[in-house]
Design an enzyme around this catalytic site. Structure first.
Site, PDB file in Angstrom:
ATOM      1  CG  ASN A  25      66.928  25.865  30.565  1.00 54.03           C
ATOM      2  OD1 ASN A  25      66.083  25.613  31.043  1.00 54.03           O
ATOM      3  ND2 ASN A  25      67.771  26.800  31.073  1.00 54.03           N
ATOM      4  CD1 TRP A  26      62.257  23.264  26.338  1.00 55.48           C
ATOM      5  CD2 TRP A  26      60.560  22.176  27.202  1.00 55.48           C
ATOM      6  NE1 TRP A  26      61.882  22.208  25.385  1.00 55.48           N
ATOM      7  CE2 TRP A  26      60.743  21.854  25.764  1.00 55.48           C
ATOM      8  CE3 TRP A  26      59.333  21.946  27.870  1.00 55.48           C
ATOM      9  CZ2 TRP A  26      59.871  20.746  25.341  1.00 55.48           C
ATOM     10  CZ3 TRP A  26      58.570  21.155  27.250  1.00 55.48           C
ATOM     11  CH2 TRP A  26      58.651  20.497  26.014  1.00 55.48           C
ATOM     12  CE  LYS A  27      66.283  30.070  29.047  1.00 57.59           C
ATOM     13  NZ  LYS A  27      67.101  31.349  29.033  1.00 57.59           N
TER      14      LYS A  27
ATOM     15  CG  HIS B  25      70.283  28.683  33.637  1.00 60.00           C
ATOM     16  ND1 HIS B  25      69.921  30.034  33.811  1.00 60.00           N
ATOM     17  CD2 HIS B  25      70.349  28.152  32.601  1.00 60.00           C
ATOM     18  CE1 HIS B  25      69.859  30.290  32.419  1.00 60.00           C
ATOM     19  NE2 HIS B  25      70.204  29.143  31.832  1.00 60.00           N
TER      20      HIS B  25
ATOM     21  CD  GLU C 199      67.371  32.262  32.430  1.00 62.32           C
ATOM     22  OE1 GLU C 199      66.475  31.440  32.488  1.00 62.32           O
ATOM     23  OE2 GLU C 199      67.843  32.675  31.284  1.00 62.32           O
TER      24      GLU C 199
ATOM     25  CD  GLU D 173      73.817  28.100  29.666  1.00 58.95           C
ATOM     26  OE1 GLU D 173      73.390  27.747  28.787  1.00 58.95           O
ATOM     27  OE2 GLU D 173      73.244  28.396  30.646  1.00 58.95           O
TER      28      GLU D 173
ATOM     29  N   GLY E 177      69.980  34.168  25.767  1.00 56.50           N
ATOM     30  CA  GLY E 177      68.599  34.889  25.862  1.00 56.50           C
ATOM     31  C   GLY E 177      68.719  36.352  24.964  1.00 56.50           C
TER      32      GLY E 177
ATOM     33  CB  SER F  66      72.361  33.258  21.624  1.00 60.35           C
ATOM     34  OG  SER F  66      71.612  34.153  22.400  1.00 60.35           O
TER      35      SER F  66
ATOM     36  N   GLY G  28      68.527  27.040  25.057  1.00 56.08           N
ATOM     37  CA  GLY G  28      67.062  27.839  25.589  1.00 56.08           C
ATOM     38  C   GLY G  28      66.167  27.794  24.487  1.00 56.08           C
ATOM     39  N   GLY G  29      66.169  29.282  24.098  1.00 55.11           N
ATOM     40  CA  GLY G  29      65.058  29.328  22.934  1.00 55.11           C
ATOM     41  C   GLY G  29      64.839  28.447  21.681  1.00 55.11           C
TER      42      GLY G  29
END
Ligand code: PEP
Length: 258
Positions: free
Chosen positions: A13-15, A99, A101, A170, A176, A216, A237-238
């Site tokens: 997930n590149w956001k 998600h 976010e 999640e 994150g 994470s 993500g990251g």
């Protein structure tokens, strides 16, 4: 993981990261180091403007491209929104829905449900996210909260389509933040999600559905998390922004399973 009964899926997930040019560069690097075996499905969910570059770059590969959101309506006056048939036409295979976010921006369980139904109708694979806040975990309501999110998110999903849905657990406190759920904490909730699906559908469907952990997950902790019987992959993500790290997580999916 349990490769006998269900797919292992490693999804990025590149956001709101990377431009179309950076996407092209990333995909070239990823292709050069992508593991050869076919032991898991790989997805990269990217910003909408990066989808064409990602699809073009990964056309001849086993990496499926996805979006990070969709609108449940087929078309119309929804400025700035993207319909599911636009995503399939652009070459998307997956879409992340619900998600945390996006939920923080006001997305409700009813919105998530409408998006899941629209994605399935369009032939997209929805990656439906759920997860509790730190406060909810500390107050001991994680199971109740997640059960509600799953029941409302999957409302009216027919029996013959439930296996197409991927669920991503999640915990919000782990996204994150560098704080990962322990393998035991993550397994406990993923196992509980499977039992909710079992009650809503059947044992066979519960056994066949892929449930991912996200929060994470990285090249260091992926092996242990993926060793859990009910964790069928990761939503990352990251660590999905760096080809070498993402590949190490894909490699962690190549471990013996129960
Ligand atoms: C995510 O955004 O879905 C996620 C899990 O992020 P991170 O891996 O960076 O915690």
């Amino acid at each position: 993981m349990n490769r006998k009964y269900r797919k292992t899926v490693i999804a990025g997930n590149w956001k709101m990261n990377k431009t179309p040019s950076e996407t092209k560069e990333f995909m070239t690097q990823l292709k050069a180091i992508m593991p050869k075996g076919r032991w898991c499905d790989v997805a990269l969910c990217v910003p909408a403007v990066c989808i064409p570059a990602a699809v073009r770059a990964m056309r001849e590969t086993r990496v499926g491209i996805g979006a990070e959101n969709c609108n449940p309506n087929p078309s119309g006056a929804y400025t700035g929104e993207i319909a599911t048939n636009m995503l399939t036409d652009a070459g998307c295979k997956y879409v992340i829905i619900g998600h945390s976010e996006r939920r923080a921006m006001g997305e409700t369980d009813a919105d998530v449900n409408a998006k899941v139904l629209a994605a399935l109708d369009a032939g997209l694979i929805p990656i439906m996210c759920c997860g509790e806040s730190l406060e909810q975990r500390q107050n001991g309501v994680t199971a109740e909260w997640i059960t509600m999110q799953i029941k409302l998110g999957l409302k009216d999903v027919p029996e013959d389509k439930i296996r197409k849905v991927i669920i991503a657990y999640e915990p919000i406190w782990a996204i994150g933040t560098g704080l990962t759920a322990t393998p035991e904490q993550a397994e406990e909730v993923c196992e509980m999600i499977r039992s909710v699906v079992r009650k809503l559908y059947s044992s066979k469907n519960a056994r066949a559905i892929s449930i991912l952990y996200g929060g994470s997950m990285n090249e260091k902790n992926a092996f242990e998390l993926l060793a859990q019987p009910d964790i069928d992959g990761g939503l990352i993500g990251g660590a999905s922004l760096v080809p070498e790290k993402f590949v190490k997580i894909i490699e962690a999916a190549n471990q013996p399973t129960v």
